[in-house]
Design an enzyme around this catalytic site. Sequence first.
Site, PDB file in Angstrom:
ATOM      1  N   LYS A 334       1.232  -0.919   0.267  1.00 54.38           N
ATOM      2  CA  LYS A 334       0.510  -0.500   0.054  1.00 54.38           C
ATOM      3  C   LYS A 334       1.206   1.285   0.421  1.00 54.38           C
ATOM      4  O   LYS A 334       0.716   2.799  -0.583  1.00 54.38           O
ATOM      5  CB  LYS A 334      -1.050  -0.141   1.236  1.00 54.38           C
ATOM      6  CG  LYS A 334      -2.021  -1.201   1.027  1.00 54.38           C
ATOM      7  CD  LYS A 334      -2.368  -1.433   2.222  1.00 54.38           C
ATOM      8  CE  LYS A 334      -4.132  -2.303   1.996  1.00 54.38           C
ATOM      9  NZ  LYS A 334      -4.937  -1.951   3.492  1.00 54.38           N
ATOM     10  N   ASP A 375      -9.990   1.668   2.284  1.00 49.51           N
ATOM     11  CA  ASP A 375     -10.196   1.901   3.601  1.00 49.51           C
ATOM     12  C   ASP A 375     -10.572   2.187   4.688  1.00 49.51           C
ATOM     13  O   ASP A 375     -11.886   1.269   5.302  1.00 49.51           O
ATOM     14  CB  ASP A 375      -8.608   0.994   3.689  1.00 49.51           C
ATOM     15  CG  ASP A 375      -8.478  -0.007   3.210  1.00 49.51           C
ATOM     16  OD1 ASP A 375      -9.056  -0.939   3.340  1.00 49.51           O
ATOM     17  OD2 ASP A 375      -7.027  -0.464   2.950  1.00 49.51           O
TER      18      ASP A 375
END
Length: 554
Positions: A334, A375
Amino acid sequence: MLAMCVAYEDSLPSVTYSCGVTFIAVAIPVARTDAVSRALESAQTAKSHGADLVEWRVDTLAEDPHASAAIVRLVQESPLPCIVTVRDQSEGGAFSGSDDERIAAWRAASSAVPPPAYIDIELSTYHARAPMGDSAREIARISSIGKLDATRVILSFHDFRGRPPGLSSRVAEMWSDPGSAIAKVVWTARTVRDNIEAFELLASRAKPTIALCMGEHGLMSRVLAPKFGGFLTYARADAHGTAPGQPTVEELVRDWGFRLINKSTKVFGVVAYPVSHSRSPEIHNRWFRAANFNGRLFAIGVAPSWEPFKATLAELFGHAPLDFCGAAVSMPHKENAIRFVKESGGVIEESAQRIGAANTIGKSSDGRLFARNTDADGVVEALANAMRRAGGDGNLRGKRIAILGAGGAARAAAFGVASRGASVVITNRTASKAKRIAEEFAVASGEAPALDVNAKALSALSKERFDVIINCTSVGMDGGPAADQNPLPAEVVFDERVVVMDAVYSPAKTALLIHAEQRGAKCVGGWEMLVAQAAHQFEAWTGKRPPTDATPSR
């Protein structure tokens, strides 16, 4: 017989690719004479699922003294046009007999009425052992004279170890040989980038060509064969295929929408390491189908460092014919996603910039890449839904929330709930990590007036009351080092006013959720969070919310 769209001039030499259809061939090994009936039943089932051809793999059967009658029966009773293959051990098969035995198997097959559509012979055998090549050409020549149903030669090369040296020259040799109708090259992919080379071979083909990659990294080449004009792709009939990485016919047709793939199909991937457990392909591909969006998402395993990530994404996005439009990025990449988009001159959206990590890469209408973190949205959306189910309004403002963990998931959760006005406490077994993240977010989210981020020892949870507790650690995850453990101290008190959320989605009910549920707390699992953040990814890529009635069940 199936029209194979291969035009012959005179008896054999000139072959022209003239068909836009990519066929599905189901590969069925037949080891013994007493296995013929079962093999024919498997082929019939494969036909009902959508197969176009059947490849009879008679490697060991060909060594049986009574093989001829069995092979004739396989060909004559085949419910689909067929390929007869006696694969040598040197290229991943099981045949260890003599040349005479293999030639006898081919002659038996060609005597059937109708004969097989193809016989497959390895390039090395075809050229290095003259009787074998001569026999293959002779069978094709004789069967083609005055017949609509002619047997043709697939000239093939396989490497189960990796990309073979001299790949391009081998393919060129197969293309130039006038005795073969189809060129076939198959090798084990080292990374997903090998698929690009297979696609380039198909794009430059001089005759009908099969170019496929085996193994966990090769699925893309099998599924996207229609996009690049591959002559066929292979599938397995049951749990045991003839090469690693073969999907079933049903998976190709039903799950991957193989018949609808064309040059305009857009390609996406979930990039992680490991990646085999990911449910993202199932979720997004179902949504693509339900929304009539011509896209497919693949699991892409990339080794856990910057250089492999950069090389893989650069090649996928850089190969224009692939039309790679986006990536769902998971652990441990990420932070690499932010760096990649930044170095490409793309846009880092606010959420990703503040969190310091992105789980979504997409391509804007102007061709520039963007990085986003969905997220945080997934956590907030799933949490608000759980609070509404508990009788509340889903508003996080003023709520006191404890977040367990100090990794990327915790950072996203902290940003998401704090930006909605919640008071956040970061807890971690290593207090210094929690303190560092708390300090970062106190600066990064300074304009959120209700933000109150503090670093606390994990044991402090037993002394304070929280409205929400979110687990962002891997404790309780299937396959992890603490799969059956609860990350909370036993003395933490729950009641019906508390909402407990676990980012872990496998298993559906972790030890934490079971513990909390038994004490009356309202629970929300990782699956709901996963689906919520995926929905935001889908919207980022397509501009539309996904059809939620198509979401797969947990």
